[in-house]
Design a protein around this motif. Sequence first.
Motif, mmCIF file in Angstrom:
data_model
loop_
_atom_site.group_PDB
_atom_site.id
_atom_site.type_symbol
_atom_site.label_atom_id
_atom_site.label_comp_id
_atom_site.label_asym_id
_atom_site.label_seq_id
_atom_site.Cartn_x
_atom_site.Cartn_y
_atom_site.Cartn_z
ATOM 1 N N GLY A 14 1.074 -0.702 0.221
ATOM 2 C CA GLY A 14 -0.034 0.049 0.266
ATOM 3 C C GLY A 14 1.425 1.404 -0.277
ATOM 4 O O GLY A 14 0.544 1.869 -0.473
ATOM 5 N N LEU A 17 1.999 1.725 -3.881
ATOM 6 C CA LEU A 17 1.715 2.531 -4.559
ATOM 7 C C LEU A 17 1.242 3.964 -4.244
ATOM 8 O O LEU A 17 0.476 4.410 -4.951
ATOM 9 C CB LEU A 17 -0.487 1.266 -4.305
ATOM 10 C CG LEU A 17 0.025 0.362 -4.819
ATOM 11 C CD1 LEU A 17 -1.334 -0.925 -4.752
ATOM 12 C CD2 LEU A 17 0.501 -0.146 -6.204
ATOM 13 N N ALA A 29 -3.381 -1.663 -8.194
ATOM 14 C CA ALA A 29 -4.204 -2.634 -7.957
ATOM 15 C C ALA A 29 -5.309 -3.049 -7.860
ATOM 16 O O ALA A 29 -5.807 -3.943 -6.754
ATOM 17 C CB ALA A 29 -4.393 -1.020 -6.288
#
Length: 73
Positions: A14, A17, A29
């Motif tokens: 996360g 990203l 994602a």
Amino acid sequence: MYLLISIIICTLIGFLLIMMSPLIGGVIAFGLVLGCLVRGLYLLNLIYNQVVPQKDKVQSAYDDYLEEREKSS
């Protein structure tokens, strides 16, 4: 233990990203989420095939015999 490792890895992914550009991060994602959904559906299908008993060949032959017998009577 696997849950903790999975949470840590997902947190790191996360953060990676978020640091990428929105287009590249969004595509990655989307691929991750879609891959997880497809894998989940595949596993559900495997579980369903193991839990729900398939029709027995002998029972189906007997049912066919009874149907033919009723038609000829």
